[in-house]
Design an enzyme around this catalytic site. Structure first.
Site, short mmCIF file in Angstrom:
data_model
loop_
_atom_site.label_atom_id
_atom_site.label_comp_id
_atom_site.label_asym_id
_atom_site.label_seq_id
_atom_site.Cartn_x
_atom_site.Cartn_y
_atom_site.Cartn_z
N ASP A 15 0.81 -1.23 0.00
CA ASP A 15 0.00 0.00 0.00
C ASP A 15 0.84 1.27 0.00
O ASP A 15 0.41 2.30 0.52
CB ASP A 15 -0.97 0.00 1.21
N GLY A 17 1.46 2.97 -2.51
CA GLY A 17 1.00 3.85 -3.59
C GLY A 17 1.55 3.39 -4.94
O GLY A 17 1.65 4.18 -5.88
N LYS A 18 1.86 2.09 -5.02
CA LYS A 18 2.41 1.53 -6.27
C LYS A 18 1.48 1.77 -7.45
O LYS A 18 1.92 2.11 -8.54
CB LYS A 18 2.65 0.01 -6.12
N GLY A 42 -4.50 -4.40 -3.78
CA GLY A 42 -5.49 -3.38 -4.09
C GLY A 42 -4.73 -2.13 -4.49
O GLY A 42 -4.07 -1.52 -3.66
N HIS A 43 -4.74 -1.80 -5.76
CA HIS A 43 -3.95 -0.68 -6.27
C HIS A 43 -4.90 0.44 -6.71
O HIS A 43 -5.70 0.25 -7.62
CB HIS A 43 -3.07 -1.14 -7.44
N THR A 44 -4.80 1.57 -6.03
CA THR A 44 -5.73 2.67 -6.29
C THR A 44 -5.13 3.68 -7.25
O THR A 44 -3.99 4.11 -7.07
CB THR A 44 -6.05 3.41 -4.97
N ARG A 145 3.47 -28.95 -6.50
CA ARG A 145 3.27 -29.47 -7.86
C ARG A 145 1.90 -30.13 -8.01
O ARG A 145 1.72 -31.07 -8.77
CB ARG A 145 4.39 -30.45 -8.24
N GLN A 226 2.05 -6.21 -3.15
CA GLN A 226 2.53 -6.33 -1.77
C GLN A 226 3.79 -5.46 -1.58
O GLN A 226 3.91 -4.45 -2.23
CB GLN A 226 2.78 -7.80 -1.39
N PRO A 306 -8.43 -1.24 9.03
CA PRO A 306 -7.57 -0.09 9.34
C PRO A 306 -6.11 -0.51 9.25
O PRO A 306 -5.74 -1.61 9.67
CB PRO A 306 -7.94 0.27 10.79
N LYS A 333 2.68 10.24 -0.46
CA LYS A 333 1.89 10.71 0.69
C LYS A 333 2.61 11.73 1.56
O LYS A 333 2.40 11.79 2.77
CB LYS A 333 1.41 9.50 1.50
N ASP A 335 2.00 14.78 1.61
CA ASP A 335 0.98 15.71 2.10
C ASP A 335 0.36 15.26 3.43
O ASP A 335 -0.15 16.09 4.18
CB ASP A 335 -0.12 15.88 1.04
N SER A 415 5.12 12.16 -4.45
CA SER A 415 3.68 12.25 -4.65
C SER A 415 3.08 13.11 -3.55
O SER A 415 3.35 12.90 -2.37
CB SER A 415 3.09 10.83 -4.65
#
Ligand code: GDP
Ligand code: IMO
Ligand code: MG
Length: 438
Positions: A15, A17-18, A42-44, A145, A226, A306, A333, A335, A415
């Site tokens: 997470d 920010g990839k 989960g890539h946003t 296998r 990941q 969370p 991130k 900011d 970013s």
């Protein structure tokens, strides 16, 4: 000529920010390939306010001329895949034209999820806090296998015998160990045989396709999932995922040889987060952690859990850069730190009274770490949306330069917000990008 390829991966526990960074960088790339994990990721990506969350599909497909290839190192749940394809198609993306799946990727079947759910809640078992997607058991079958690959999914006779044999074995084990109700192999076959027909048009020899693109002078980005500390070999084992998230995974997970993998770009948050169980040396246990969670919207993109928040950990970042051979850092991130008056950074570890920069291999050692902090001045003004390094407040520049100096990798991008446009590319890195573009 050096291949026009780059790996973009996570420096910590995921997470980072990839997704956003792959989206920004994929402009001008011929293809983006996923090499590890599955729909645990989960890539946003946010483009002019429109949000896309991608789990299995490489973020490159959001660029009209970029192919997205799901590599052999991925575990693919066909039902989840088709749902995601439908969702992305509905958003106006030409997934049918742009997306391909390696015939050598492994398939996740319902019994993988069943085993994981039962084992995670079983008394006496080490709880990992997984995403419950069947990822671990699917990789177990791959290594044993006894897995099913996408190419086999497309062969109905093989699929039938595979499901029957696997159900006979898994149902018996899970019932005996955990009292779980058995799964019906006929129902499973019917569902997966139908899904297979919808997956079929996407299936190719992924390695052949990617090597062909590279040979023809095209550019390929490898999208990590990941993070380094969740890597099966190099992470905080056993609190890891079951695949190779690190740069080496890009080679084995796509079939592109190491000599054709060029630049390694590591994405790090300006602080650190982790979801699930496991050691986290710089975790914050006071209200500032809650502030970062709220300010950074640190809730899992897949499970909504969370995220645990902590301070930037330089020894860990140095380790991660070493394992990945990362030359470039992307800091996301920034900011989120805007309001803080001072920002602690971990610059060393103390274990049992001794100072060390070695990352312990065992959980006990990791839990014994006492981080040594230094405090840098906060900037207490908004960096949101700033796209020029010189326009960042002095203290923010110092914070970034400190990371660069201490971690040994150069900062290529920063970013300053979730949107595609809220990104700065530093001049030296911009030159590298020019070389990478087709
Ligand atoms: P990934 O798994 O590494 O792709 O990262 P995720 O998408 O799971 O989590 C990163 C989250 O941070 C997402 O909600 C992004 O929209 C958001 N994000 C990315 N970069 C920035 C940034 O610079 N500032 C802020 N405020 N949010 C960001
Ligand atoms: P992206 O690509 C954050 C974590 C889980 C759990 C551990 C094992 O979005 O950065 P698994 O389901 O993989 O067997 O769970 O790994 N985990 C992630 N944490 N981001 C991810 O992906 C993750 N994928 C797995 O929370 O601790
Ligand atoms: Mg994520």
């Amino acid at each position: 000529m050096r291949a026009k390829t780059a790996v973009v991966l996570g420096a910590q526990w995921g997470d980072e920010g990839k997704g956003k960074i792959v989206d920004v960088l994929s402009d001008g790339f011929s293809a983006v390939a996923r090499y590890a994990g599955g729909h645990n990721a989960g890539h946003t990506v946010i483009i002019s306010g429109q949000k896309f969350v991608l789990q299995l599909i490489p973020c490159g497909v959001l660029r009209p001329n970029c192919m997205g290839i799901i590599g052999n190192g991925v575990v693919l749940d066909p039902i989840a895949f088709l749902k995601e394809v439908a969702r992305i198609r509905e958003l106006g993306v030409d997934v049918d034209g742009q997306l391909r799946v390696s015939n050598r990727a492994q398939v996740i079947l319902p019994y993988h999820r069943m085993i994981e759910l039962a084992a995670e809640s079983a008394p006496g078992r080490q709880k990992i806090g997984t995403t419950s997607r069947g990822i671990g058991p699917a990789y177990e079958d791959k290594m044993a296998r006894s897995g099913l690959r996408v190419v086999d999914l497309l062969n109905p006779a093989l699929l039938k015998t595979h499901i029957e044999a696997a159900c006979a074995e898994k149902n018996a084990i899970v019932h005996a160990l955990y009292g779980t109700e058995p799964l019906d192999p006929q129902k499973m076959f019917d569902e997966y045989a139908a899904a297979a027909e919808q997956v079929r048009p996407f299936v190719v020899d992924g390695a052949r396709m990617l090597n062909g693109i590279i040979k023809d002078g095209g550019s390929v980005m490898f999208e990590g999932a990941q993070g380094t500390m969740l890597d099966i070999d190099h992470g905080t084992y056993p609190f890891v995922t079951s695949s190779s998230a690190t740069a080496g995974g890009a080679a084995t997970g796509t079939g592109v040889g190491p000599t054709n993998i060029g630049t390694v770009i590591s994405v790090t948050k300006a602080y650190v987060t982790r979801v699930g169980e496991g050691p986290f040396p710089t975790e914050i246990h006071d209200p500032i952690g809650d502030h970062l969670r709220a300010r950074g919207n640190e809730y899992g993109a897949v499970t909504g859990r969370p995220r645990r928040c902590g301070w930037l950990d330089i020894p860990l970042l140095r380790y991660s850069n070493t394992i990945n051979g990362a030359e470039w850092l992307v800091v996301t991130k920034m900011d989120v730190l805007d309001e803080l008056d001072e920002i602690p950074i971990c610059i060393g570890y103390e274990i049992d009274g001794k100072v060390t920069d070695e990352i312990p291999a065992d959980v006990h050692g990791l839990e014994a770490i006492k981080p040594v902090y230094t405090k840098l001045k906060g900037w207490q003004s908004s960096t949101e949306g700033i796209t020029d390094f010189e326009r960042l407040p002095r203290a923010a520049q110092d914070y970034l330069r400190f990371q660069e100096k201490e971690s040994g990798a150069k900062i290529g991008m920063v970013s300053t917000g979730p949107d595609r446009d809220q990104t700065m590319i530093l001049p030296e890195f911009a030159e590298i990008l020019k070389e990478l573009h087709r």
